[in-house]
Every structure is written in C-alpha cells, then in structure tokens.
Write a protein that holds these residues in place. Structure first.
Motif, PDB file in Angstrom:
ATOM      1  N   MET A   1       5.011  48.170  10.751  1.00  0.00           N
ATOM      2  CA  MET A   1       4.612  46.800  10.447  1.00  0.00           C
ATOM      3  C   MET A   1       3.090  46.745  10.236  1.00  0.00           C
ATOM      4  SD  MET A   1       5.435  43.328  12.667  1.00  0.00           S
ATOM      5  CE  MET A   1       7.195  43.721  12.709  1.00  0.00           C
ATOM      6  N   ARG A   2       2.648  45.889   9.343  1.00  0.00           N
ATOM      7  CA  ARG A   2       1.215  45.686   9.102  1.00  0.00           C
ATOM      8  C   ARG A   2       0.781  44.458   9.888  1.00  0.00           C
ATOM      9  NH1 ARG A   2       2.244  45.262   2.854  1.00  0.00           N
ATOM     10  NH2 ARG A   2       3.939  44.090   3.853  1.00  0.00           N
ATOM     11  N   ILE A   3      -0.175  44.643  10.784  1.00  0.00           N
ATOM     12  CA  ILE A   3      -0.530  43.593  11.743  1.00  0.00           C
ATOM     13  C   ILE A   3      -2.018  43.308  11.700  1.00  0.00           C
ATOM     14  CG2 ILE A   3      -0.504  42.932  14.179  1.00  0.00           C
ATOM     15  CD1 ILE A   3       1.842  44.933  14.517  1.00  0.00           C
ATOM     16  N   LEU A   4      -2.366  42.031  11.648  1.00  0.00           N
ATOM     17  CA  LEU A   4      -3.750  41.599  11.798  1.00  0.00           C
ATOM     18  C   LEU A   4      -3.955  41.115  13.227  1.00  0.00           C
ATOM     19  CD1 LEU A   4      -6.578  40.641  10.814  1.00  0.00           C
ATOM     20  CD2 LEU A   4      -5.480  38.458  10.216  1.00  0.00           C
ATOM     21  N   VAL A   5      -5.028  41.588  13.862  1.00  0.00           N
ATOM     22  CA  VAL A   5      -5.405  41.113  15.187  1.00  0.00           C
ATOM     23  C   VAL A   5      -6.784  40.486  15.074  1.00  0.00           C
ATOM     24  CG1 VAL A   5      -5.785  41.681  17.612  1.00  0.00           C
ATOM     25  CG2 VAL A   5      -4.072  42.952  16.293  1.00  0.00           C
ATOM     26  N   THR A   6      -6.860  39.163  15.182  1.00  0.00           N
ATOM     27  CA  THR A   6      -8.170  38.518  15.190  1.00  0.00           C
ATOM     28  C   THR A   6      -8.767  38.648  16.590  1.00  0.00           C
ATOM     29  OG1 THR A   6      -7.427  36.309  15.877  1.00  0.00           O
ATOM     30  CG2 THR A   6      -7.307  36.844  13.513  1.00  0.00           C
ATOM     31  N   GLY A   7     -10.068  38.851  16.664  1.00  0.00           N
ATOM     32  CA  GLY A   7     -10.681  39.064  17.966  1.00  0.00           C
ATOM     33  C   GLY A   7     -10.231  40.364  18.602  1.00  0.00           C
ATOM     34  N   GLY A   8      -9.901  41.332  17.767  1.00  0.00           N
ATOM     35  CA  GLY A   8      -9.312  42.575  18.259  1.00  0.00           C
ATOM     36  C   GLY A   8     -10.261  43.486  19.002  1.00  0.00           C
ATOM     37  N   ALA A   9     -11.576  43.186  18.977  1.00  0.00           N
ATOM     38  CA  ALA A   9     -12.533  44.007  19.711  1.00  0.00           C
ATOM     39  C   ALA A   9     -12.795  43.468  21.113  1.00  0.00           C
ATOM     40  CB  ALA A   9     -13.851  44.095  18.943  1.00  0.00           C
ATOM     41  N   GLY A  10     -12.104  42.389  21.477  1.00  0.00           N
ATOM     42  CA  GLY A  10     -12.338  41.758  22.767  1.00  0.00           C
ATOM     43  C   GLY A  10     -11.557  42.374  23.910  1.00  0.00           C
ATOM     44  N   TYR A  11     -11.540  41.662  25.023  1.00  0.00           N
ATOM     45  CA  TYR A  11     -10.939  42.157  26.260  1.00  0.00           C
ATOM     46  C   TYR A  11      -9.463  42.506  26.083  1.00  0.00           C
ATOM     47  CZ  TYR A  11      -9.439  42.018  31.194  1.00  0.00           C
ATOM     48  OH  TYR A  11      -8.896  42.309  32.422  1.00  0.00           O
ATOM     49  N   GLY A  13      -7.796  42.424  23.018  1.00  0.00           N
ATOM     50  CA  GLY A  13      -7.614  43.154  21.764  1.00  0.00           C
ATOM     51  C   GLY A  13      -7.868  44.639  21.882  1.00  0.00           C
ATOM     52  N   SER A  14      -8.884  45.027  22.644  1.00  0.00           N
ATOM     53  CA  SER A  14      -9.207  46.445  22.757  1.00  0.00           C
ATOM     54  C   SER A  14      -8.184  47.203  23.593  1.00  0.00           C
ATOM     55  CB  SER A  14     -10.613  46.632  23.350  1.00  0.00           C
ATOM     56  OG  SER A  14     -10.692  46.101  24.655  1.00  0.00           O
ATOM     57  N   THR A  15      -7.313  46.460  24.264  1.00  0.00           N
ATOM     58  CA  THR A  15      -6.156  47.072  24.937  1.00  0.00           C
ATOM     59  C   THR A  15      -4.931  47.034  24.033  1.00  0.00           C
ATOM     60  OG1 THR A  15      -6.986  46.417  27.119  1.00  0.00           O
ATOM     61  CG2 THR A  15      -4.641  46.912  26.953  1.00  0.00           C
ATOM     62  N   LEU A  16      -4.770  45.932  23.300  1.00  0.00           N
ATOM     63  CA  LEU A  16      -3.607  45.748  22.434  1.00  0.00           C
ATOM     64  C   LEU A  16      -3.644  46.651  21.203  1.00  0.00           C
ATOM     65  CD1 LEU A  16      -1.084  44.238  21.384  1.00  0.00           C
ATOM     66  CD2 LEU A  16      -2.643  42.472  20.502  1.00  0.00           C
ATOM     67  N   VAL A  17      -4.774  46.730  20.529  1.00  0.00           N
ATOM     68  CA  VAL A  17      -4.843  47.474  19.261  1.00  0.00           C
ATOM     69  C   VAL A  17      -4.437  48.937  19.435  1.00  0.00           C
ATOM     70  CG1 VAL A  17      -6.384  48.281  17.435  1.00  0.00           C
ATOM     71  CG2 VAL A  17      -6.480  45.894  18.184  1.00  0.00           C
ATOM     72  N   PRO A  18      -4.964  49.670  20.435  1.00  0.00           N
ATOM     73  CA  PRO A  18      -4.494  51.049  20.623  1.00  0.00           C
ATOM     74  C   PRO A  18      -2.998  51.141  20.888  1.00  0.00           C
ATOM     75  CG  PRO A  18      -6.497  50.667  21.884  1.00  0.00           C
ATOM     76  CD  PRO A  18      -6.039  49.328  21.385  1.00  0.00           C
ATOM     77  N   ALA A  19      -2.462  50.150  21.620  1.00  0.00           N
ATOM     78  CA  ALA A  19      -1.023  50.154  21.916  1.00  0.00           C
ATOM     79  C   ALA A  19      -0.201  49.965  20.644  1.00  0.00           C
ATOM     80  CB  ALA A  19      -0.692  49.064  22.926  1.00  0.00           C
ATOM     81  N   ASP A 208      -0.188  44.334  30.521  1.00  0.00           N
ATOM     82  CA  ASP A 208       1.051  43.568  30.375  1.00  0.00           C
ATOM     83  C   ASP A 208       0.906  42.498  29.296  1.00  0.00           C
ATOM     84  OD1 ASP A 208       2.829  44.818  32.150  1.00  0.00           O
ATOM     85  OD2 ASP A 208       1.933  43.801  33.878  1.00  0.00           O
ATOM     86  N   MET A 209      -0.280  41.949  29.145  1.00  0.00           N
ATOM     87  CA  MET A 209      -0.523  41.007  28.052  1.00  0.00           C
ATOM     88  C   MET A 209      -0.278  41.700  26.713  1.00  0.00           C
ATOM     89  SD  MET A 209      -3.962  39.148  29.533  1.00  0.00           S
ATOM     90  CE  MET A 209      -4.079  37.864  28.280  1.00  0.00           C
ATOM     91  N   ALA A 210      -0.817  42.902  26.575  1.00  0.00           N
ATOM     92  CA  ALA A 210      -0.614  43.665  25.337  1.00  0.00           C
ATOM     93  C   ALA A 210       0.867  43.944  25.112  1.00  0.00           C
ATOM     94  CB  ALA A 210      -1.409  44.968  25.400  1.00  0.00           C
TER      95      ALA A 210
END
Length: 309
Positions: A1-11, A13-19, A208-210
């Motif tokens: 899937m192609r996913i955009l994460v806004t604010g992805g460098a934040g608290y 996002g920086s956990t979610l994006v690698p996941a 767990d949020m991610a």
C-alpha cells in the motif's frame, strides 16, 4: 500500500513510519521538520521511504503529498495543552485547517486515519467515558482535535482514534509527556514533586499507537467511518500511581505537594471495549514502558549552563 504520513518525523510518526516500512508499504512523509528529522534517519536505508519537506497547511504541498497514495495517516498537529496555549493561532491552523485541507484535496477512495485524543473528554471523574460520551474539552488542544475529528467523520472513508495519553521511548523523544517527564526527573534529578496526585488518566505506549494504525489499514472495511478510543482499561492510573511505579525502577525522593496545581486539569477514565471488540489489544504495560524510559533517560544529556549543580 502507498501511505502518506503527515507529521511523520514527530513522536508518533518516527515510530510508525519504520513499522509501516517493515510491513512492506511504500511510505511518504510530509513534515516541515520543525523539530528536526533525526528520528527518520534509519528509514533512509529503505528504498520505499520518501520524505517531502513541506507544510500540511499549504495547498500545493498537500496536493503533491497525496498524489498517488492509497491512505493518509494524519498526525501533523500542535500537540498538547502547553504547546497549543503558547501558539493558539498556529494550533487552530494546523489541527483544524490542515485537516480540512486534506479532506478537500483527497479523493474519496483515499482512506484517512486521524489521530485525535482522549483530551476531548475533559474532566469527567464520575463515570467511565466511551465513544458516545459528549465531547467536553477544557483545553484548546482538545477543542481543535474535536473539531478536526468531526470533519473526518463527516467526510466519510475515514476513522478517528481518540488516543490515551502517549508515553514511551520514541526515535523523536518527547519529555513533556507525563510518564516520560516523571521518569526523566527521577533519573536525572533524583527527586519529583507531584501536584494533584489523585488525578487519573489513561495511557498508551507509542508503539501500540503505531500498531493501531496498521491494525486499521488491515481491517479497513470493518472499522471505517467510526471513532475509537485507543488504549486499555488496565492502563488507567493516577499521577501518584505513575510516580510510585517509577520508584520500583529508580531510587528517588517523591513529594506530593498540597499547595499548587497542574495547569492541565484532565481527570477521566476511559473504556476501550469498542476497539477491543474489533480485535485490537495493546501490548506494552506501564511497568515495561517505564523500564525502557529509565534506560532512555540515561542516554539523554541536557545541561543548564547557568547552574552549578
């Protein structure tokens, strides 16, 4: 899937994006890098990672960012009571304005996953809040998130997650979150003053949020067009509970102040039955999260040049 994460460098996002990248998704991050981008450095090794430095309130940046994506995870925000109080106009522009802009620009087949907050419940100590509890925010942060989540729900093909108070170690660390702050003070200062120790709120680990976003993407048809509290009843604690849990890991002086108050007056308990019925459970409890925070605090160095202590 192609996913955009806004604010992805934040608290978060920086956990979610690698996941997401580990799951094999193609991930584009839209972030103005206000707090830097160091938390995403490991992602640069993945060929499916793309960074677009830009503003979620800028129509051209948003149009470019959403082009070709299947889902949008909207994390960009001014987060928390103090930050919103400090910059109220910016908080309104980003928390509400960027959400409205994203919804206007996206196509209806693009999924929208919105990070809301349990802060919209305000201070309701007499009963347990669920998703049908009336919104009663007592801070600008809660007010703007309540407005934005309603925009998402009205737009369709979206979900809003009302997260418990976040805590835990992240690649873009935050020390303003209560368990993170308490742990850091205990490790570095060996003392902690707690105001209104009986105030209760509920917590959720950043990992767990991610996981909750990945869960929604995998079960979209089952969860879409609705709002969910994200956390677990076992993570409802008073401020005193958190402080005493830290004492199991750190030897420090704890003082409960009878005079003074916390400017953030949130005090509530929350039910997470709705998302649990869909199949999502949190995995990291307070004890494990604090153990990790103790280790992280040892790695964080901050010195006051005007102090001789």
């Amino acid at each position: 899937m192609r996913i955009l994460v806004t604010g992805g460098a934040g608290y978060v996002g920086s956990t979610l994006v690698p996941a997401l990248l580990e799951q094999g998704h193609r991930v584009r991050v839209l972030d103005n890098l206000r707090f830097g981008g160091h938390g995403l450095l490991p992602c640069c090794q993945n060929r499916f990672f793309e960074l677009q430095k830009g503003d979620a309130c800028d129509p051209k940046d948003v149009e470019k960012a959403i082009d070709g994506v299947d889902a949008i995870i909207h994390l960009a925000a001014i987060v928390g009571y103090p930050a919103c109080k400090k910059e109220p106009q910016l908080a309104q522009a980003i928390n509400v304005g960027s959400t409205r802009l994203l919804l206007e620009k996206r196509s209806k087949d693009q999924k929208v996953l919105f990070a809301s907050t349990g802060s919209i419940y305000g201070s309701i100590p007499d009963y347990v809040c669920n998703e049908n509890t009336p919104r009663a925010p007592i801070t600008l942060y809660g007010e703007t998130k309540a407005q934005a989540e309603q925009l998402v729900l009205d737009s369709g093909n979206g979900i809003a997650y009302r997260f418990a108070t976040a805590f835990g170690v992240s690649n873009r660390m935050r020390l303003d979150l209560m368990p993170n702050d308490f742990t850091y003070q205990a490790v570095k200062n060996r003392n902690l003053i707690v105001y209104e120790g009986g105030f209760k709120r509920t917590f959720v680990h950043v990992r767990d949020m991610a996981r909750s976003f990945i869960f929604a993407l995998e079960r979209w048809d089952e969860v879409k067009d609705d709002v969910y509290n994200v956390g677990h009843e076992s993570m409802n604690f008073t401020k005193e509970d958190v402080a005493r849990k830290i004492m199991e890991h750190v030897d420090y002086y704890l003082h409960f102040a009878e005079v003074g108050s916390d400017a953030d007056q949130r005090n509530y308990e929350v039910s997470y039955e709705k998302i649990r019925a869909k199949g999502f459970e949190t995995t990291i409890d307070l004890d494990r999260g604090i153990a990790e925070l103790v280790q992280a605090a040892k790695l964080i160095e901050w010195s006051n040049p005007f102090s001789n202590v």
